[in-house]
Scaffold this active site. Structure first.
Site, PDB file in Angstrom:
ATOM      1  N   ASN A  43       0.738  -1.221  -0.323  1.00  0.00           N
ATOM      2  CA  ASN A  43      -0.225   0.232   0.185  1.00  0.00           C
ATOM      3  C   ASN A  43       0.331   1.329   0.557  1.00  0.00           C
ATOM      4  OD1 ASN A  43       0.852  -1.235   2.869  1.00  0.00           O
ATOM      5  ND2 ASN A  43      -1.117   0.146   3.081  1.00  0.00           N
ATOM      6  N   GLU A  45       0.891   5.050   0.908  1.00  0.00           N
ATOM      7  CA  GLU A  45      -0.983   6.077   1.055  1.00  0.00           C
ATOM      8  C   GLU A  45      -0.291   8.015   0.893  1.00  0.00           C
ATOM      9  OE1 GLU A  45      -0.910   5.499   5.571  1.00  0.00           O
ATOM     10  OE2 GLU A  45      -2.331   3.334   4.939  1.00  0.00           O
ATOM     11  N   CYS A  54      -4.299   1.245  -2.743  1.00  0.00           N
ATOM     12  CA  CYS A  54      -4.225  -0.279  -2.128  1.00  0.00           C
ATOM     13  C   CYS A  54      -2.458  -1.459  -2.498  1.00  0.00           C
ATOM     14  CB  CYS A  54      -5.445  -1.113  -1.685  1.00  0.00           C
ATOM     15  SG  CYS A  54      -7.126  -0.649  -0.748  1.00  0.00           S
ATOM     16  N   GLU A  56      -2.906  -4.339  -3.612  1.00  0.00           N
ATOM     17  CA  GLU A  56      -2.894  -5.582  -4.615  1.00  0.00           C
ATOM     18  C   GLU A  56      -3.465  -4.263  -5.720  1.00  0.00           C
ATOM     19  OE1 GLU A  56      -4.561  -4.059  -1.147  1.00  0.00           O
ATOM     20  OE2 GLU A  56      -6.071  -6.832  -0.725  1.00  0.00           O
ATOM     21  N   CYS A  87     -10.558  -5.027  -0.106  1.00  0.00           N
ATOM     22  CA  CYS A  87     -11.592  -3.572  -0.723  1.00  0.00           C
ATOM     23  C   CYS A  87     -11.870  -4.293  -0.974  1.00  0.00           C
ATOM     24  CB  CYS A  87     -11.106  -2.518   0.049  1.00  0.00           C
ATOM     25  SG  CYS A  87     -10.715  -1.921  -1.885  1.00  0.00           S
ATOM     26  N   CYS A  90     -10.877  -2.767  -4.897  1.00  0.00           N
ATOM     27  CA  CYS A  90      -9.465  -4.176  -4.965  1.00  0.00           C
ATOM     28  C   CYS A  90     -10.449  -5.289  -5.711  1.00  0.00           C
ATOM     29  CB  CYS A  90      -8.501  -4.204  -3.870  1.00  0.00           C
ATOM     30  SG  CYS A  90      -7.861  -3.262  -3.750  1.00  0.00           S
TER      31      CYS A  90
END
Ligand code: THU
Length: 130
Positions: A43, A45, A54, A56, A87, A90
């Site tokens: 991830n 940010e 994310c 993924e 999530c 994703c």
């Protein structure tokens, strides 16, 4: 679970590069292409929060941008007792590019659970709806 060992260790390794100063929730992912190549992601940010991407999706975009098509498994690694599923955003992307693949969720202690995309994302919107 040995068939996924290499994939899980790639996700653990990717997690080391997580840029998560806001949530401190570090995630690693690894995507296996049918060619055999494995693409890691972590991830990433951002101070604006909403631009966070994310692990993924990073793994997927890396693979797609390298010309890969066709994937057979994805793994997600976190340092949590309750394992981390992808999530919603994703799930949409995993469905688009990977279809009904197994999602291997693992923590740093090695606790592992495998769930297929069909079960995680039972009624997707996809190209068949267009
Ligand atoms: N995150 C992921 O990278 N993958 C997931 O499956 C769940 C959430 C990240 C996004 C954000 O950086 C942090 O975890 C907290 O939501």
């Amino acid at each position: 679970m040995s068939e996924y060992e290499t994939l899980i260790s790639a996700a653990r390794q990717a997690r080391e590069n997580a840029h998560a100063p806001y949530s401190n929730f570090r995630v690693g992912a690894a995507l296996r292409a049918t060619s055999g190549r494995i693409f890691g992601g972590c991830n990433v940010e951002n101070a604006t929060y909403g631009l966070t991407v994310c692990a993924e999706r990073i793994a997927i975009f890396k693979a797609i941008s390298e010309g890969e098509r066709g994937f057979d498994a994805i793994s997600v690694v976190t340092d949590t007792e309750t394992l981390t599923p992808p999530c919603g955003a994703c799930r949409q992307l995993i469905w688009e590019f990977c279809g009904d693949v197994p999602v291997i969720m693992t923590n740093l202690k090695g606790k592992t659970e495998v769930i297929r995309m069909k079960d995680l994302f039972p009624k997707p919107f996809d190209s068949s709806n267009l």
